[in-house]
Enzyme design. Structure first.
Site, PDB file in Angstrom:
ATOM      1  N   CYS A  55       0.842  -1.198   0.000  1.00  0.00           N
ATOM      2  CA  CYS A  55       0.000   0.000   0.000  1.00  0.00           C
ATOM      3  C   CYS A  55       0.880   1.251   0.000  1.00  0.00           C
ATOM      4  O   CYS A  55       1.837   1.341   0.779  1.00  0.00           O
ATOM      5  CB  CYS A  55      -0.893  -0.011   1.242  1.00  0.00           C
ATOM      6  SG  CYS A  55      -1.849   1.512   1.453  1.00  0.00           S
ATOM      7  N   GLU A 109       3.226  -5.423   8.967  1.00  0.00           N
ATOM      8  CA  GLU A 109       3.536  -4.063   8.525  1.00  0.00           C
ATOM      9  C   GLU A 109       4.625  -3.432   9.384  1.00  0.00           C
ATOM     10  O   GLU A 109       5.546  -2.785   8.867  1.00  0.00           O
ATOM     11  CB  GLU A 109       2.276  -3.188   8.551  1.00  0.00           C
ATOM     12  CG  GLU A 109       2.541  -1.781   8.045  1.00  0.00           C
ATOM     13  CD  GLU A 109       1.360  -0.849   8.218  1.00  0.00           C
ATOM     14  OE1 GLU A 109       1.597   0.346   8.476  1.00  0.00           O
ATOM     15  OE2 GLU A 109       0.205  -1.312   8.104  1.00  0.00           O
ATOM     16  N   CYS A 129      -3.078   6.890   7.895  1.00  0.00           N
ATOM     17  CA  CYS A 129      -3.721   6.503   6.644  1.00  0.00           C
ATOM     18  C   CYS A 129      -5.116   7.120   6.545  1.00  0.00           C
ATOM     19  O   CYS A 129      -5.908   7.044   7.489  1.00  0.00           O
ATOM     20  CB  CYS A 129      -3.793   4.982   6.584  1.00  0.00           C
ATOM     21  SG  CYS A 129      -4.913   4.322   5.360  1.00  0.00           S
ATOM     22  N   ASN A 178      -6.859  -3.119  11.923  1.00  0.00           N
ATOM     23  CA  ASN A 178      -7.839  -2.034  11.765  1.00  0.00           C
ATOM     24  C   ASN A 178      -9.227  -2.483  12.197  1.00  0.00           C
ATOM     25  O   ASN A 178     -10.004  -1.693  12.730  1.00  0.00           O
ATOM     26  CB  ASN A 178      -7.822  -1.497  10.325  1.00  0.00           C
ATOM     27  CG  ASN A 178      -8.524  -2.394   9.333  1.00  0.00           C
ATOM     28  OD1 ASN A 178      -9.735  -2.304   9.147  1.00  0.00           O
ATOM     29  ND2 ASN A 178      -7.773  -3.272   8.687  1.00  0.00           N
ATOM     30  N   SER A 184     -10.190  -4.836   4.903  1.00  0.00           N
ATOM     31  CA  SER A 184      -9.903  -6.019   4.089  1.00  0.00           C
ATOM     32  C   SER A 184     -11.143  -6.872   3.825  1.00  0.00           C
ATOM     33  O   SER A 184     -11.025  -8.010   3.374  1.00  0.00           O
ATOM     34  CB  SER A 184      -8.836  -6.883   4.780  1.00  0.00           C
ATOM     35  OG  SER A 184      -7.624  -6.180   4.903  1.00  0.00           O
TER      36      SER A 184
END
Length: 398
Positions: free
Chosen positions: A157, A187, A288, A319, A380
């Site tokens: 991303c 991540e 983000c 998230n 997702s």
């Protein structure tokens, strides 16, 4: 290692691709066919509300697939079409969604195995195709795959790449990166690999602990034990916390990331004074947009008069779990599920996962009479999955 120089070199390689293979129009059409839902489109067009009999649905105004996830999934599918006969590997789950990852397995995309957190690349050969997931990959993994002669398809991303640029800036100016994240998350592992000195803090409590240490109120051995595995090799809190910059795992709670930034800014201001602040603290902006939008929408949703709330997304999705936290903090009865199959229409039950707990079976989770159900999903989760959950709720309340 000069990570910036390596990335520049990699980006110019004819065995590296970060754009995919299809046009934006074709990519959007393919995703729409695979994952969009007429029911969800209808609900969006009706102010995110839906009523069927005694069931009242209220959807969050931002939920589900974000742009970065759509891009990663589409590129992964395109890769198999472009390389129909080659060995294709992926270094981790493309995103934290079981149905999407299962679909890749059915396309004969192989997942790199790992034992005790160590990935085994021994079966990957020269000429194989390797997909880097939306979370990215460590610079060491990229270097290994490049040296093996693999074709690298990079679906990282762009928001994650932005964080990498931030920690590389910290490194260039000899600042320690304080990363708000989960130190074992894919991540954060990738981001920390681009840093020099770093420390990962999970939450505001840990940030305040570090702040106290910087101000001389802490024990070094206790510090090192508390953050074991969460800092760079050779990290010395007595030397490496004089100059700090803040970055974050993009899926963390936005408000907490902002608070953590303020904690360290105030700490350095207190220790070094306003005239030297910029020499000891680097401001940041790595939150983000999609994460922020979904969390803001969730804060609005929990202000509705809801009876229950269903949060849909992978159990290892950061998230998604933060969306559930927001519901819990408002004392709303909430249920986190990863697939529609967790709901039994026949039994009126839901097998869900409370925060930091094992799976729990809730029987008679839809009460009699009128009911208002809030629904959101992680970045997702495809619309079709959300629609399937709603269809089950409709069946229960008939």
């Amino acid at each position: 290692m000069d990570t910036q120089a390596f990335r520049r070199s990699l980006h110019h390689s004819d065995r590296y691709n970060r754009r995919g293979f299809d046009s934006p129009t074709k990519r959007a059409q393919a995703l729409e066919e695979a994952y969009q839902s007429d029911l969800i489109t209808s609900i969006r067009n009706n102010s995110f509300t839906y009523k069927k009999g005694r069931l009242n649905i209220k959807l969050a105004q931002a939920f589900g697939f974000c742009w970065g996830v759509e891009r990663a999934v589409a590129m992964a599918y395109e890769t198999r079409r472009h390389y129909p006969d080659e060995n294709i590997w992926i270094t981790n789950e493309i995103i934290h969604n079981p149905s999407v990852n299962d679909h890749l397995r059915k396309m004969n995309v192989k997942f790199i195995s790992a034992k005790n957190g160590i990935k085994d690349f021994s079966l990957v050969s020269d000429g194989d195709v390797v997909i880097l997931p939306a979370f990215g990959a460590t610079v060491q993994e990229m270097k290994l795959l490049h040296e093996k002669g693999c074709h690298i398809i990079d679906t990282t991303c762009p928001w994650v790449s932005k964080v990498w640029h931030t920690v590389e800036k910290h490194k260039k100016h000899t600042f320690t990166s304080i990363i708000h994240g989960k130190f074992k998350h894919e991540e954060t592992l990738a981001t920390s690999s681009f840093a020099d000195k770093y420390l990962v803090v999970l939450n505001l409590e840990e940030a305040n602990y570090v702040s106290e240490y910087i101000l001389g109120r802490g024990n070094k051995n206790h510090f090192l034990n508390k953050f074991a595995q969460a800092f760079s090799n050779g990290f010395d809190p007595d030397k490496d916390l004089d100059r700090v910059g803040v970055a974050n795992q993009t899926t963390m709670l936005k408000s907490e990331t902002e608070e953590i930034g303020k904690v360290f800014e105030k700490t350095m201001l207190h220790k070094f004074g306003p005239e030297k602040l910029n020499s000891h603290f680097l401001a940041f902006n790595t939150i983000c947009d999609a994460t922020e939008e979904r969390q803001d929408a969730m804060f609005s949703l929990v202000d509705e008069d809801l009876d229950i709330l269903v949060v849909i997304g992978g159990y290892n999705s950061s998230n998604t779990t933060h969306l559930q936290e927001i519901a819990i903090n408002k004392n709303i009865s909430s249920f986190h599920i990863d697939t529609p199959e967790r709901i039994s229409v026949k039994e009126n039950s839901i097998l869900h996962k409370p925060l930091k707990s094992e799976m729990v079976l809730k029987k008679n989770f839809i009460p009699d009479g009128e009911i208002k159900v809030g629904i959101t999903s992680g970045a997702s989760t495809p619309d079709k999955i959300v629609a399937d959950v709603i269809e089950k709720l409709i069946a229960i309340t008939k």
